[in-house]
Design a protein around this motif. Sequence first.
Motif, mmCIF file in Angstrom:
data_model
loop_
_atom_site.group_PDB
_atom_site.id
_atom_site.type_symbol
_atom_site.label_atom_id
_atom_site.label_comp_id
_atom_site.label_asym_id
_atom_site.label_seq_id
_atom_site.Cartn_x
_atom_site.Cartn_y
_atom_site.Cartn_z
ATOM 1 N N ASN A 5 -11.050 2.030 -6.387
ATOM 2 C CA ASN A 5 -9.970 1.276 -5.773
ATOM 3 C C ASN A 5 -10.364 -0.205 -5.729
ATOM 4 O OD1 ASN A 5 -11.979 1.902 -3.885
ATOM 5 N ND2 ASN A 5 -10.571 2.192 -2.170
ATOM 6 N N PHE A 63 -8.669 -4.367 -4.846
ATOM 7 C CA PHE A 63 -7.722 -4.985 -3.914
ATOM 8 C C PHE A 63 -7.317 -6.379 -4.362
ATOM 9 C CE2 PHE A 63 -9.848 -1.622 -1.832
ATOM 10 C CZ PHE A 63 -8.894 -1.078 -0.998
ATOM 11 N N GLU A 114 -3.523 -2.426 -2.861
ATOM 12 C CA GLU A 114 -4.654 -1.571 -3.201
ATOM 13 C C GLU A 114 -4.335 -0.877 -4.511
ATOM 14 O OE1 GLU A 114 -5.685 1.676 -0.536
ATOM 15 O OE2 GLU A 114 -7.481 2.161 -1.694
ATOM 16 N N THR A 170 -5.305 1.829 -6.579
ATOM 17 C CA THR A 170 -6.113 2.978 -6.161
ATOM 18 C C THR A 170 -6.962 3.529 -7.287
ATOM 19 O OG1 THR A 170 -4.461 4.662 -6.736
ATOM 20 C CG2 THR A 170 -4.282 3.647 -4.552
ATOM 21 N N TRP A 219 -0.038 8.461 -2.355
ATOM 22 C CA TRP A 219 0.200 9.400 -3.452
ATOM 23 C C TRP A 219 0.642 10.743 -2.874
ATOM 24 C CZ3 TRP A 219 -0.061 8.510 -8.669
ATOM 25 C CH2 TRP A 219 -0.772 7.402 -9.122
ATOM 26 N N LEU A 249 0.863 -1.182 0.000
ATOM 27 C CA LEU A 249 0.000 0.000 0.000
ATOM 28 C C LEU A 249 0.898 1.230 0.000
ATOM 29 C CD1 LEU A 249 -2.743 -0.873 2.658
ATOM 30 C CD2 LEU A 249 -2.637 -1.516 0.251
ATOM 31 N N TYR A 250 0.577 2.188 -0.859
ATOM 32 C CA TYR A 250 1.422 3.357 -1.026
ATOM 33 C C TYR A 250 0.589 4.625 -0.919
ATOM 34 C CZ TYR A 250 4.174 -0.450 -2.942
ATOM 35 O OH TYR A 250 4.820 -1.639 -3.104
#
Lengths: 477, 477
Positions: free
Chosen positions: A139, A141, A156, A158, A40, A37-38
């Motif tokens: 989004n 998953f 995720e 996005t 932005w 998970l990142y």
Amino acid sequence: MAEETGALPSRSDFSAWYNEVIRRADIMDVRYPVKGLYVWYPFGFALRNHTYTLLRSLLNRDHEETLFPLLIPETEFMKEAEHIKGFEDEVYWVTHGGLSPLDVKLALRPTSETAIYPMYALWVRSHADLPLKLYQVVNTFRYETKHTRPLIRLREITSFMESHTVHTDWDDANKQVEYELGLASEFYRELGVPIIISRRPDWDKFPGADFTMAIDAVMPDGRTLQIGTVHHLGDHFSTTYNITYEDVNGEQKLASQTCFGISERCIAAIIAVHGDDKGLVLPATVAPTQVVIIPIIVGKRGEEIMAAVEKLESELKAAGLRVKTDARDMRPGAKYYHWELHGVPLRVELGPRDLDNSQLVCANRLGIKTTIPRENAAESVKRLLDEAHDQILDKAEEHLSSHLKTVTTVEACNEMLEENIVVVHWCGEKACADKLEELTNSSLLGTGVRSKYVVDDDGPCIICGKAGKTALVGRSY
Amino acid sequence: MAEETGALPSRSDFSAWYNEVIRRADIMDVRYPVKGLYVWYPFGFALRNHTYTLLRSLLNRDHEETLFPLLIPETEFMKEAEHIKGFEDEVYWVTHGGLSPLDVKLALRPTSETAIYPMYALWVRSHADLPLKLYQVVNTFRYETKHTRPLIRLREITSFMESHTVHTDWDDANKQVEYELGLASEFYRELGVPIIISRRPDWDKFPGADFTMAIDAVMPDGRTLQIGTVHHLGDHFSTTYNITYEDVNGEQKLASQTCFGISERCIAAIIAVHGDDKGLVLPATVAPTQVVIIPIIVGKRGEEIMAAVEKLESELKAAGLRVKTDARDMRPGAKYYHWELHGVPLRVELGPRDLDNSQLVCANRLGIKTTIPRENAAESVKRLLDEAHDQILDKAEEHLSSHLKTVTTVEACNEMLEENIVVVHWCGEKACADKLEELTNSSLLGTGVRSKYVVDDDGPCIICGKAGKTALVGRSY
């Protein structure tokens, strides 16, 4: 968000370069405390927004945008056997609401067929309701167990654009498949990203599809990145979810369907395909800042120059351009470094000499300098941006064409795969594909290849020597 | 999506009216097979997009947009004790990835403080990084056990704008609270929705905040709907997540924070506040279609009229208006019904007589008819849309002001609460508020009321008679 100086890793070590550019150019922060998970950064998100605004504008020609829930009840999710089998290892399950266990587990959508199609069954009544063409940007998953990487392999996703269409019959759905491929081609042309389209082998198609057409880009190291898919779903899902309509003769018929997806990998492609040792190279179509104006203050004419810069900025803005002026008190060289890292397509310098000569000195992101007259600057700047777009597309096309190698032996295939996509002939038998993949540590990407650099023809299978067709082989991200 | 005819339920039965309008005007489909999750129809989603585009344009003046992950690890989520206590009954938990249990449970964000602030701790280093003002528009989740209702009480809030700012000190954060309240006021003025701002009592503030300012609208039945909140977080979260910075003197200081949220309840407010017995009444600022042109074809001049209609449509579009022509082969009356139901602010009719007289007959959604000259039609149409906006705002203001009743006894309070928001004086003691709430089956909404219809002054507490301040009491959705 803190600026760092020093050279980027060389593009020849693509992974190192990519990770460093993602970070330094303020695309994403990888330090979020969950694997895959990142976050932005605002600059990355602005790039994301311009890119999806472009995609939406193409889709809105004949689709409508909508939004379905993220959570899919297990009962619906489990209905399409082939589909669930394709996703069962990857689905996140919500099992508790507050402190209580849920009666029915809820899946986080890995893709939305099983959320959307029960509603389509309610909405589609008659042939007059068809074709139905909706899309959403959401989004999604996937519980990835492989190595994760920003924008490329995430838990995720996005920004997943998924289009879902319903048609009276297989042929009409097939026309839509072609239409969506055309749309995706236009999208990537606008991004300056050359693509190869092929039909994935049966064992690699979308779970529940009749067939899958895939769109691949080629990375600097010759590996491929799948950046879009269009699936002909036939009547698999319409059978399961009972999507039927009354035809002109009053008979109930099963509908035929397609779906089509593009994820934030399109941003990864922009970054990877165009970037260089200085950082991002953004196409003007989606660059958050298209033009940066750098005042060159020498001597005593600071005020005069700043007034001219302000006038220029408002003129360019009035022409619809996304412009920033960098008036920070620092060396021009440090500013150039900053804006090159962030991929700004055009830099415009304005100093005393330019003022005296009624001119502007422009440098595009590929380093090409042009002096333009101050008069009608907006028009000249737009022309320079168009030219810059052609230049980055040409460069990318050249990279792609030089990384496509036709071979006839497994040895040559193996050798070429180190840095290229490989074109072979293949008989169509899974056994031969399996053998080739095993011997070369690669994937048979697809057949029916559409690319101006690949001839789709007949030839002896690289493994068994029987009659075969052109097929693409590659190593993929 | 099938059109239905027949009268809507009367607005006097607000719940019935609301549910029916949501369905018939193609806002949301409530038949998704999970309680509290709804599907946006394309028309509703277009309204949602225009509304959030407006909100974003206001925010972008001094915030930047970003995006954080949906999933929050239990370890981070549990750090702020007061905060988690406020949400523990409402959080959805992801416990499995594929077939395996996760090591650390993941919460679906009910709101994003615990996702964002660990990253802010990494991003904020020095006073030069402050103020930091970011926002995101995301889906959030609450496991609601109360009665759910589209756009108002959902388990997936599909469109939550949350702003999170960081400041050097409490006072600077407090200025931001005022700024966000001004921004929200401007937003709702653009939507024609009058609001009342008040400070929630301490027991009703956001879990972890110093104080909460809330924005309420009044529904047709006199109940309130909370359509925005701005929280001064003080240093609660910055202490927990270690958001510190080096000040000008080189000392490490704790930052001060605010957050601010507006959910899709803003759409519910548009629908509920302006609607009438014919359906939606949309403000032109966010109406997906601002103007519908209806050709009136009588006699043999059909082609001539259609050519004039096409010319008019392109003229209006060129002026930046969102225009549709309804050239369907059906009675004008049925078309009027359709577009009134969907709330289109202005209808323009063009028939033979209008052609001959170089005029257009316009009817706004409140039924006011005006004939305008064909020449400079775009300008006149824009003026009519502005006037229509003023009219719906006036109507809504009148509704609000006539539903605010000042009382001094519990009996009168009880009586007035049937259809109104009630203004009382209150001493500030929780015991008195509890008693009032119990005796009147209502909520003490807040103090420090900001509304041109309410005088914020002193007076004896409605319960104990001691010195008190103005407070609002209401029944809420």
